[in-house]
Design an enzyme around this catalytic site. Structure first.
Site, short mmCIF file in Angstrom:
data_model
loop_
_atom_site.label_atom_id
_atom_site.label_comp_id
_atom_site.label_asym_id
_atom_site.label_seq_id
_atom_site.Cartn_x
_atom_site.Cartn_y
_atom_site.Cartn_z
N GLU A 142 31.33 32.85 34.20
CA GLU A 142 31.70 31.93 33.13
C GLU A 142 31.22 30.51 33.45
O GLU A 142 30.87 30.21 34.59
CB GLU A 142 33.22 31.95 32.94
CG GLU A 142 33.70 33.30 32.41
CD GLU A 142 35.22 33.35 32.28
OE1 GLU A 142 35.79 32.44 31.68
OE2 GLU A 142 35.81 34.31 32.79
N ASP A 170 41.04 35.56 40.28
CA ASP A 170 41.02 36.70 39.37
C ASP A 170 41.35 37.99 40.13
O ASP A 170 42.19 38.78 39.72
CB ASP A 170 39.64 36.78 38.70
CG ASP A 170 39.48 38.02 37.85
OD1 ASP A 170 40.00 38.03 36.72
OD2 ASP A 170 38.85 38.99 38.32
N LYS A 177 45.75 39.92 32.70
CA LYS A 177 46.13 39.98 34.14
C LYS A 177 46.86 38.73 34.58
O LYS A 177 47.78 38.80 35.40
CB LYS A 177 44.91 40.23 35.00
CG LYS A 177 43.75 39.31 34.72
CD LYS A 177 42.49 39.79 35.43
CE LYS A 177 41.26 39.08 34.90
NZ LYS A 177 40.82 39.57 33.59
N LYS A 192 44.80 40.68 39.91
CA LYS A 192 44.73 42.15 39.79
C LYS A 192 45.40 42.81 41.00
O LYS A 192 46.07 43.83 40.87
CB LYS A 192 43.27 42.59 39.69
CG LYS A 192 42.58 42.09 38.42
CD LYS A 192 41.07 42.27 38.51
CE LYS A 192 40.35 41.72 37.29
NZ LYS A 192 38.89 41.60 37.52
N GLY A 251 25.12 35.77 32.18
CA GLY A 251 26.40 35.96 31.49
C GLY A 251 27.45 36.67 32.32
O GLY A 251 28.52 37.02 31.82
N GLU A 277 46.84 48.99 31.33
CA GLU A 277 45.76 49.59 32.12
C GLU A 277 44.54 48.67 32.20
O GLU A 277 43.86 48.60 33.23
CB GLU A 277 45.38 50.94 31.49
CG GLU A 277 44.32 51.74 32.20
CD GLU A 277 44.77 52.26 33.58
OE1 GLU A 277 44.40 51.63 34.57
OE2 GLU A 277 45.48 53.28 33.64
N GLY A 309 33.84 43.68 30.52
CA GLY A 309 32.98 43.98 29.38
C GLY A 309 33.80 44.45 28.19
O GLY A 309 34.87 45.03 28.34
N VAL A 319 43.82 45.59 35.01
CA VAL A 319 43.28 45.78 36.35
C VAL A 319 42.00 46.61 36.28
O VAL A 319 41.99 47.70 35.73
CB VAL A 319 44.28 46.51 37.27
CG1 VAL A 319 43.65 46.76 38.63
CG2 VAL A 319 45.54 45.70 37.43
N ILE A 335 38.37 51.10 34.35
CA ILE A 335 38.68 52.12 35.36
C ILE A 335 40.13 52.55 35.29
O ILE A 335 41.02 51.71 35.40
CB ILE A 335 38.40 51.59 36.79
CG1 ILE A 335 36.99 51.03 36.88
CG2 ILE A 335 38.62 52.69 37.81
CD1 ILE A 335 36.69 50.33 38.20
#
Lengths: 429, 429
Positions: free
Chosen positions: A191, A202, A106, A206, A188, A130, A303, A133, A137
Site C-alpha cells: 500500500e 498486520d 483483523k 492475524k 500493487g 475466516e 486479494g 486470517v 486459506i
C-alpha cells in the site's frame, strides 16, 4: 418471510466487498443445491453512492446504516469496510438485534474479538471471521473443528503477503529492501503507506487471532511482539542461504509451561522446512498438535477473490445454520486464561553479523564473552576482510532473549567490536 | 439419559482405533469446555477380546455387534476396522437406527459412500469421514464448508505416504525402487503386501472421495485410472531433476467441459511447485478454485495419532451437532451427475526415455513420426551413448492420451527404436 431466501447486507464495497459481491452473483444458481437456500444481497452500505452506481443496482446502494440495522428482513451482515470504527459499533448493533455477522476485519478481531464473540453468544448469533486470517486459506474452521481433538502447541506462519513478496525478491534476485519495496508498491502488493505490513503489525493481528483459537485463551494484538523486515539486507539473506536457511517474516505462537509466546519477527528457518518454500505473496500457516503432528495450510492471503472466498464460505455456513436453527453453535473457544510471556522471557537462537578489529585473539575474546554471559555459540564463521576489519557471523544455541540481549549490550562496549551489523532470530525445529 | 454424556462405540482396535482411544482419554477433561458435553467410550468391538484385555477395561470390550446396535444409549459409532464387510453392514444398521457414524474407511467410502450418505440423510444422521482422506490433514471440511463459494476445478495430491517415502529415498539417495521398497517395509512404512500402495489403489480411493466432494458429482474408485510407481527408476528421477522436475505419485482430478478426469500415476511436476517439496511420508492436497485460486493442505496422511486426530475431530463435531439438534446438516454434496472421461480422452504431456540406433537421421525420423501423429515435441535431448545405441529423452507438448499412445505403438515398430525404456506423464501448471 420466505425462509428459503436469506437477505444479506454488505458493509463496504472496496477490494474485498467487490470480491464478495462478484462471488455471490456467480454462485447464485448453485446456492439452493449447495446450502438449501438462496442468498440475496439486499443492501450495500457505502459512503459515496455515486461511486458505485455502475456496479451495484440503485435499490441496493445505501449510505445509511439505519437502512440495514432497522430492516428485520436482513439476517446476515457482512462487514468488509475495515478499521475499528464504525465497524465495531455496527457489528455490536447487528449482533444485538440478532443478525449474524461475517467479518474480514483483523484489526477489529485482534483487539475486540473477545467482546464481540461474547455479544454473539448472548444472542445465539454466528460471528464468523475466516477471512480475517490468511485471506482465502481455511485455517480457523480447521483449528476450531478438524483439529479440536489436539492440544495445539505451536502455530507459525507466513501471514503477510507483502513482506513475503519483498523477501522473495531479495532472496531470488539479490535486491535490497528499498528496491524490493518499491517494486512491491509498483505492482500493487504494497500500500501507499506500507508501515502495517513492513513493521509486522498486520501479521501481529492475524497471529493474535490464531493464537487465541489455538490455545483457547484470549490473546490480543497488544500482547504480540512485532519487529519488521526493513533492516534485513541482501547480504544477510545470502549468508543465510550459505548456512542452510531462508529468511522469512514469521508469526510465531507457542504454548510453553510458563505461558504463551507470541511474536512476529524476521526468522531464519531451515531451507528444507515447508515454510521456506512459500514464495512471492503466498501465505502459509504451520500448526503443530500433539495428535496431528505437523500440518500446514497454504494459499493466497489477500486479494479480492481469495478473501471473498473465505467470506462467502462463512456466509453459506451461516445460511445453513439458520436453516437448522443452530447458529451460535461454535463461538468463542477461549475457555481458559493463560499468561502471555514477555518478549525478554522467550527463547530463541540468534544469528549475529558483526565487524571486528582484525587482530589475533579477537574471536577468542568474543567467544569468551558470550560464554561468560551463558550464551553458547553453535557456529562462528569469519567472512570478508576489509583493511583491518573482519566480518564475522555467529549463530548461538537456544538462549533466553534477555540473556542474549544483555550479552550484546556488553559486547557493544568492547573496543574490538566495530559494528553489530544485524541480529536475526533462528528457528531450528 | 444424561444429555451431557455422549456414548461412543469403537468398531476395531487396530492402529487407528488405538489412536482414537488414546486421544479420547487424553482429551476427556477438556471435552465439557470444548464441546459442551463428555464423550464416553461405552463399547469397543474386537474379534479377540483377550488380545486387548490389558488396554481396554473388560466392561468396554465386546465381540458382539448386537451389544452395540441394540444399545440405544450409544449414539455415535466409530468404524475403524477397515475393509468393506462387515463395516458396510454395521454402518448401514447404525445409521438406520439413528446412530451417527464416523469412519476412516476409504475403501468403503470410495465405493459405497453415496449409498451410505443417502441412508444417513434419510435418518438425519451425521456420517463423517475426514480421516478417510489424507489422514490427519483437514481437507473434507475445508472443501465442504470453507471453499463452498468456489467452483473447484482441480484437486491434485500426494495422498499415499508409502510411495512418497519410496520416491523421496530414490530422489535423495539414488536408491532403486526395490531397495527403497525394502527400506520402507523394514521401517514399517509399507505393509507386508504393499500392492494397494505401490499400484496406486490406495491413492485412487482417496482421489475418488475428494473428486466427489470437489465437483459435487459422485466418483467411485472404479472410475479412477491407476498406475503405480514400480517401473520408476533412479535414472528417470535423475533426468527429471536435470529437466527441472520432481517425480511424485499424484492423484489428479480435473473438471473439464467434457467431464471429470480422475487418475493416479507417477507424474513429473516442476521443482518449484509446492507439491515437489512434500517429502518422506508426508501427504499434501492441492486445490484450485475459481475464487480462492491455489490452496494446499499438508500433513501426515497416516499413523495412529494423526488419523485419530481427524476421527476425534469428527466425533466432537457430531457431539456438538447433537447438542444443537442439527445433525445431518452437511451430508452428501453430490447434487449433479457429471460424466467421467475415459483415460484415453484425457490430456497430458509426456516424458519418454528410449534407446535408438545411433546413426545419422534417426532423431529427425523420430521427430517426424511424432509430428505426423500430431504429437508436438517440446524437448529432445540426447543422453548417454553406448556402442551404436543412443539414449534419447523426449518431452512432448500437451496431447490427448489416445493420440500419444497410438504414436508410441507406431514408433515401437521402427527398426531404429531399440527400446522404449519409460514413459512418465508431465504436469506443467
Amino acid at each position: 418471510m420466505d425462509e428459503s431466501i436469506k437477505k444479506i447486507a454488505l458493509l463496504g464495497m472496496g477490494t474485498v466487498g467487490g470480491g464478495v459481491y462478484e462471488i455471490l452473483a456467480k454462485q447464485k444458481p448453485n446456492m439452493p443445491a449447495k446450502i438449501g437456500s438462496t442468498l440475496q444481497v439486499a443492501k450495500v452500505l457505502v459512503r459515496n453512492k455515486a461511486k458505485y452506481a455502475d456496479k451495484v443496482p440503485a435499490d441496493q446502494l445505501t449510505d445509511q446504516w439505519s437502512d440495514i440495522i432497522d430492516d428485520d428482513s436482513i439476517s446476515i451482515v457482512v462487514e468488509v469496510m475495515g478499521g475499528i470504527e464504525p465497524a465495531r459499533t455496527y457489528i455490536r448493533e447487528a449482533l444485538s438485534k440478532g443478525k449474524h455477522v461475517v467479518t474480514a476485519n483483523k484489526d477489529l478481531m485482534a483487539t475486540h474479538g473477545h467482546e464481540l464473540l461474547e455479544i454473539a453468544r448472548e444472542h445465539q448469533c454466528d460471528l464468523l471471521f475466516e477471512a480475517a486470517v490468511a485471506g482465502g486459506i481455511p485455517i480457523i474452521r480447521p483449528m476450531k473443528q478438524c483439529l479440536l481433538g489436539n492440544d495445539i502447541t505451536e502455530v507459525m506462519g507466513i501471514i503477510n503477503g507483502t513482506t513475503n513478496f519483498i523477501l522473495t525478491k531479495m532472496a531470488e534476485d539479490g535486491m535490497e529492501f528499498d528496491d524490493a519495496l518499491k517494486l512491491a508498491t509498483d505492482l500493487g502488493y504494497a500500500e501507499a503507506d506500507p508501515t502495517a505490513d513492513i513493521e509486522g503489525y498486520d501479521a501481529g493481528r492475524k497471529l493474535a487471532i490464531m493464537a487465541s483459537i489455538a490455545f483457547h485463551s484470549s490473546v490480543t494484538f497488544d500482547d504480540v511482539y512485532t519487529e519488521g523486515i526493513s533492516k534485513i539486507t541482501a547480504k544477510d539473506i545470502r549468508y543465510a542461504h550459505e548456512l542452510g536457511y531462508e529468511i522469512k517474516l514469521l508469526g510465531l505462537a507457542k504454548l510453553t509451561p510458563e505461558g504463551i509466546e507470541v511474536k512476529v519477527h524476521p526468522t531464519m528457518i531451515p531451507l528444507q522446512h515447508p515454510l521456506a518454500a512459500v514464495k512471492d505473496s503466498f501465505n502459509a500457516v504451520f500448526v503443530h498438535g500433539d495428535a496431528v503432528d505437523d500440518a500446514m495450510f497454504y494459499g493466497r492471503g489477500a486479494g479480492a477473490l481469495p478473501t471473498g472466498s473465505a467470506v462467502v464460505g462463512d456466509i453459506m455456513d451461516i445460511a445453513r445454520n439458520m436453516q437448522y436453527h443452530c447458529t451460535g453453535r461454535i463461538g468463542c473457544s477461549c475457555y481458559q486464561s493463560l499468561p502471555v510471556k514477555k518478549m525478554s522471557e522467550t527463547r530463541s537462537s540468534y544469528y549475529i553479523r558483526m565487524k571486528l578489529e582484525d587482530r589475533a585473539g579477537t574471536l577468542a575474546a568474543l567467544a569468551g564473552l558470550f560464554g561468560s554471559n551463558n550464551v553458547s555459540i553453535s557456529m562462528l564463521l569469519q567472512k570478508a576482510k576489509e583493511g583491518n576489519t573482519a566480518e564475522v557471523v555467529i549463530v548461538t544455541y537456544d538462549v533466553m532473549e534477555k540473556q542474549f540481549m544483555d550479552s550484546i549490550t556488553v559486547i557493544k562496549t568492547m573496543s574490538m567490536v566495530k559494528e553489530i551489523s544485524s541480529i536475526i532470530r533462528v528457528h531450528h525445529a
